[in-house]
Design an enzyme around this catalytic site. Sequence first.
Site, PDB file in Angstrom:
ATOM      1  N   GLY A   1      36.911  32.692  16.184  1.00  0.00           N
ATOM      2  CA  GLY A   1      38.048  33.452  16.003  1.00  0.00           C
ATOM      3  C   GLY A   1      38.246  33.822  14.326  1.00  0.00           C
TER       4      GLY A   1
ATOM      5  N   ASN B   1      35.171  33.600  27.684  1.00  0.00           N
ATOM      6  CA  ASN B   1      36.368  32.546  27.426  1.00  0.00           C
ATOM      7  C   ASN B   1      37.598  33.348  27.090  1.00  0.00           C
ATOM      8  OD1 ASN B   1      38.099  30.543  27.220  1.00  0.00           O
ATOM      9  ND2 ASN B   1      37.169  29.738  25.447  1.00  0.00           N
TER      10      ASN B   1
ATOM     11  N   SER C   1      32.913  34.266  16.932  1.00  0.00           N
ATOM     12  CA  SER C   1      32.598  35.362  16.779  1.00  0.00           C
ATOM     13  C   SER C   1      31.216  36.138  16.852  1.00  0.00           C
ATOM     14  CB  SER C   1      32.777  35.482  14.969  1.00  0.00           C
ATOM     15  OG  SER C   1      34.223  34.824  14.689  1.00  0.00           O
TER      16      SER C   1
ATOM     17  N   HIS D   1      36.130  22.234  24.842  1.00  0.00           N
ATOM     18  CA  HIS D   1      36.244  23.347  23.690  1.00  0.00           C
ATOM     19  C   HIS D   1      36.900  22.823  22.405  1.00  0.00           C
ATOM     20  CE1 HIS D   1      37.511  27.264  21.945  1.00  0.00           C
ATOM     21  NE2 HIS D   1      36.315  27.638  22.618  1.00  0.00           N
TER      22      HIS D   1
ATOM     23  N   GLU E   1      39.095  24.284  20.672  1.00  0.00           N
ATOM     24  CA  GLU E   1      40.717  24.066  20.488  1.00  0.00           C
ATOM     25  C   GLU E   1      41.375  23.072  21.224  1.00  0.00           C
ATOM     26  OE1 GLU E   1      40.631  28.105  22.008  1.00  0.00           O
ATOM     27  OE2 GLU E   1      39.779  28.623  20.067  1.00  0.00           O
TER      28      GLU E   1
ATOM     29  N   GLU F   1      29.307  25.686  19.279  1.00  0.00           N
ATOM     30  CA  GLU F   1      30.482  26.630  18.771  1.00  0.00           C
ATOM     31  C   GLU F   1      31.035  26.029  17.458  1.00  0.00           C
ATOM     32  OE1 GLU F   1      32.459  29.217  21.888  1.00  0.00           O
ATOM     33  OE2 GLU F   1      33.382  27.226  21.826  1.00  0.00           O
TER      34      GLU F   1
ATOM     35  N   LYS G   1      40.529  32.513  26.985  1.00  0.00           N
ATOM     36  CA  LYS G   1      41.540  31.693  26.361  1.00  0.00           C
ATOM     37  C   LYS G   1      42.986  32.062  26.893  1.00  0.00           C
ATOM     38  CE  LYS G   1      38.770  31.170  22.567  1.00  0.00           C
ATOM     39  NZ  LYS G   1      38.466  30.997  21.158  1.00  0.00           N
TER      40      LYS G   1
ATOM     41  N   GLY H   1      37.227  36.359  21.539  1.00  0.00           N
ATOM     42  CA  GLY H   1      37.798  37.677  21.580  1.00  0.00           C
ATOM     43  C   GLY H   1      37.072  38.643  22.125  1.00  0.00           C
TER      44      GLY H   1
HETATM   45  P1  13P Z   1      35.317  33.980  19.486  1.00  0.00           P
HETATM   46  O1  13P Z   1      34.402  34.558  20.007  1.00  0.00           O
HETATM   47  O2  13P Z   1      36.801  34.700  19.593  1.00  0.00           O
HETATM   48  O3  13P Z   1      35.047  33.502  17.982  1.00  0.00           O
HETATM   49  O4  13P Z   1      35.727  32.432  20.266  1.00  0.00           O
HETATM   50  C1  13P Z   1      34.669  31.747  20.425  1.00  0.00           C
HETATM   51  C2  13P Z   1      35.047  30.765  21.344  1.00  0.00           C
HETATM   52  O5  13P Z   1      35.618  29.908  21.283  1.00  0.00           O
HETATM   53  C3  13P Z   1      34.252  30.882  22.692  1.00  0.00           C
HETATM   54  O6  13P Z   1      34.770  29.639  23.489  1.00  0.00           O
END
Ligand code: 13P
Length: 258
Positions: free
Chosen positions: A175, A9, A215, A95, A97, A169, A11, A237
Amino acid sequence: MRRPFVAGNWKMYKTLQTARELVDALRERLTEDCPVEVAICPPAPYLLPMQRAVDGTQIRLGAQNMWHEKEGAFTGEVSPQMLLDCGCTYVILGHSERRHTIGKGEDDALINKKVHAAIEAGLTPILCIGEKIDQREAGKTESVLTEQIKGGLAGVPADKVAASVIAYEPVWAIGTGLTATPAQAQEAHAHVRAVLAQMYDEPTAQAVRIQYGGSVKPGNAEELMTQPDLDGGLIGGASLKADDFMGIIKGTIQGKKL
Ligand code: 13P
């Protein structure tokens, strides 16, 4: 046996140039017989050029969001058909976010409409669920997950659920560098499967692929993926660098002993 699935992802990261460089590097390093399914989920404006870049490879394309109507006056939104036209197989829905960070947030009822619209159009939803830290600390992890699964999948028939993907998640792990321990992740995934078995039946619950996200890094992927109910990862990330993303795919192969 469920085929592990690792999706990146992206983002709101990358430029067209750096997106192309990343996909070129992945194309070079992913072998045709990779036992793990791999997808990238670029920002919407890059879906079409990335579709061209992954054409003829094993890499699948996913979108990060979608609106549930076929067309209309929905400024800034993207329809299921538009995603299909861009070559998408998957669409991430609900998601964290989108639930908690952007605007007023999406609730389970809206996410459920999107899940139905995606399936109807022939897209495979990656339905994201996860508890916040205060909910975990209050012992509410399982009830939050149950509510999000029941709300997100309401009215979706068993065969469509079996072919769908769920991403667990935990919000506190996204993150932050804080990863759920393999035992915490396994506990949550087993709970998700138990809820699915209760809503549908055991074969349906066993068919659904449940990704872990939060993460995930090359250094923790293998240990996480040794857990029986983890079927891959949704990577933020660490999906932005070819070395890291490939390291997670490799860790998944090792963890699953493929
Ligand atoms: P990170 O791997 O950056 O923690 O993000 C996870 C995520 O939100 C994937 O959709």
